[in-house]
Design a protein around this motif. Structure first.
Motif, mmCIF file in Angstrom:
data_model
loop_
_atom_site.group_PDB
_atom_site.id
_atom_site.type_symbol
_atom_site.label_atom_id
_atom_site.label_comp_id
_atom_site.label_asym_id
_atom_site.label_seq_id
_atom_site.Cartn_x
_atom_site.Cartn_y
_atom_site.Cartn_z
ATOM 1 N N MET A 32 0.691 -1.176 -0.305
ATOM 2 C CA MET A 32 -0.326 0.313 0.310
ATOM 3 C C MET A 32 0.915 1.440 0.097
ATOM 4 O O MET A 32 0.674 2.256 -0.478
ATOM 5 C CB MET A 32 -0.886 -0.039 0.573
ATOM 6 N N THR A 33 1.974 1.271 0.918
ATOM 7 C CA THR A 33 3.152 2.478 1.191
ATOM 8 C C THR A 33 3.550 2.544 -0.797
ATOM 9 O O THR A 33 3.316 3.971 -1.591
ATOM 10 C CB THR A 33 4.090 2.256 2.151
ATOM 11 N N THR A 34 3.607 1.720 -0.970
ATOM 12 C CA THR A 34 4.584 1.738 -2.138
ATOM 13 C C THR A 34 3.380 2.167 -3.654
ATOM 14 O O THR A 34 4.069 3.197 -4.016
ATOM 15 C CB THR A 34 5.099 0.053 -2.477
ATOM 16 N N VAL A 35 2.161 1.534 -3.739
ATOM 17 C CA VAL A 35 0.921 1.646 -4.362
ATOM 18 C C VAL A 35 0.269 3.805 -4.290
ATOM 19 O O VAL A 35 0.647 4.870 -5.352
ATOM 20 C CB VAL A 35 -0.109 1.446 -4.309
ATOM 21 N N ILE A 36 0.648 3.925 -3.141
ATOM 22 C CA ILE A 36 0.407 5.186 -3.080
ATOM 23 C C ILE A 36 1.756 6.506 -3.310
ATOM 24 O O ILE A 36 1.614 7.272 -4.270
ATOM 25 C CB ILE A 36 0.647 5.461 -0.974
ATOM 26 N N GLY A 37 2.612 5.537 -3.532
ATOM 27 C CA GLY A 37 4.147 6.036 -3.437
ATOM 28 C C GLY A 37 3.776 6.373 -5.030
ATOM 29 O O GLY A 37 4.285 7.811 -6.341
ATOM 30 N N ALA A 38 3.745 5.454 -5.352
ATOM 31 C CA ALA A 38 3.514 5.012 -7.766
ATOM 32 C C ALA A 38 2.776 6.679 -7.721
ATOM 33 O O ALA A 38 3.522 7.253 -8.544
ATOM 34 C CB ALA A 38 3.499 3.979 -7.678
ATOM 35 N N TYR A 43 1.365 11.151 -10.427
ATOM 36 C CA TYR A 43 0.223 12.365 -10.892
ATOM 37 C C TYR A 43 1.032 13.279 -10.683
ATOM 38 O O TYR A 43 1.419 14.708 -10.940
ATOM 39 C CB TYR A 43 -0.449 12.360 -9.311
ATOM 40 N N LYS A 44 2.596 14.167 -10.319
ATOM 41 C CA LYS A 44 3.464 14.804 -10.065
ATOM 42 C C LYS A 44 3.750 14.799 -11.705
ATOM 43 O O LYS A 44 4.224 16.438 -11.741
ATOM 44 C CB LYS A 44 4.386 14.605 -9.030
ATOM 45 N N GLN A 45 4.274 13.579 -11.658
ATOM 46 C CA GLN A 45 5.057 13.915 -13.401
ATOM 47 C C GLN A 45 4.022 13.928 -14.500
ATOM 48 O O GLN A 45 4.616 14.626 -14.908
ATOM 49 C CB GLN A 45 6.164 12.252 -13.801
ATOM 50 N N GLU A 46 2.738 13.554 -14.551
ATOM 51 C CA GLU A 46 1.666 13.163 -15.864
ATOM 52 C C GLU A 46 0.631 14.700 -15.412
ATOM 53 O O GLU A 46 0.234 14.443 -16.303
ATOM 54 C CB GLU A 46 1.442 11.442 -16.232
ATOM 55 N N GLY A 47 0.215 14.755 -14.373
ATOM 56 C CA GLY A 47 -0.693 15.737 -13.206
ATOM 57 C C GLY A 47 -1.805 14.673 -13.703
ATOM 58 O O GLY A 47 -2.445 13.501 -13.933
ATOM 59 N N MET A 48 -3.415 15.274 -14.170
ATOM 60 C CA MET A 48 -3.993 14.320 -14.627
ATOM 61 C C MET A 48 -4.766 13.966 -15.572
ATOM 62 O O MET A 48 -5.012 14.279 -16.441
ATOM 63 C CB MET A 48 -5.709 15.462 -13.721
#
Length: 99
Positions: A32-38, A43-48
């Motif tokens: 779950m930590t890895t999924v949230i991090g990924a 989101y920061k790289q690609e946006g919405m």
């Protein structure tokens, strides 16, 4: 003649399965930590992007990590309980099949 399995002893089996469940709980937290991090990095790289993209990434990463965790946990379960030492070579005594 087959030998008795280490899982026949209820105390050994209970301890082995408890260890497996403990490993899986920890790996669920790591997953779950890895999924949230990924998802955060994406989101920061690609946006919405499409929400389907984020759902697919979350399901794919979760499934892969939990499947690998379960398989490795079963390897540890088998090895740690002495189940691996119980395996005998079935063709050990048959001279005709060894040639």
């Amino acid at each position: 003649m087959t030998q008795r399995s280490p899982f026949s002893d209820t105390a050994t089996a209970a301890a082995a399965w408890a260890r497996f469940r403990r490993i899986m709980r920890w790996m669920f937290l790591v997953t779950m930590t890895t999924v949230i991090g990924a998802l955060t990095v994406l989101y920061k790289q690609e946006g919405m992007v499409s929400p389907h993209f984020y759902i697919a990434v979350a399901i794919g990463v979760s499934f892969a990590m939990l499947l690998m965790s379960a398989l490795m946990g079963l390897v540890f379960l088998s090895s740690g309980s002495g189940h691996d030492e119980d395996v005998t070579a079935p063709l050990e005594d048959d001279q005709d099949l060894r040639r």
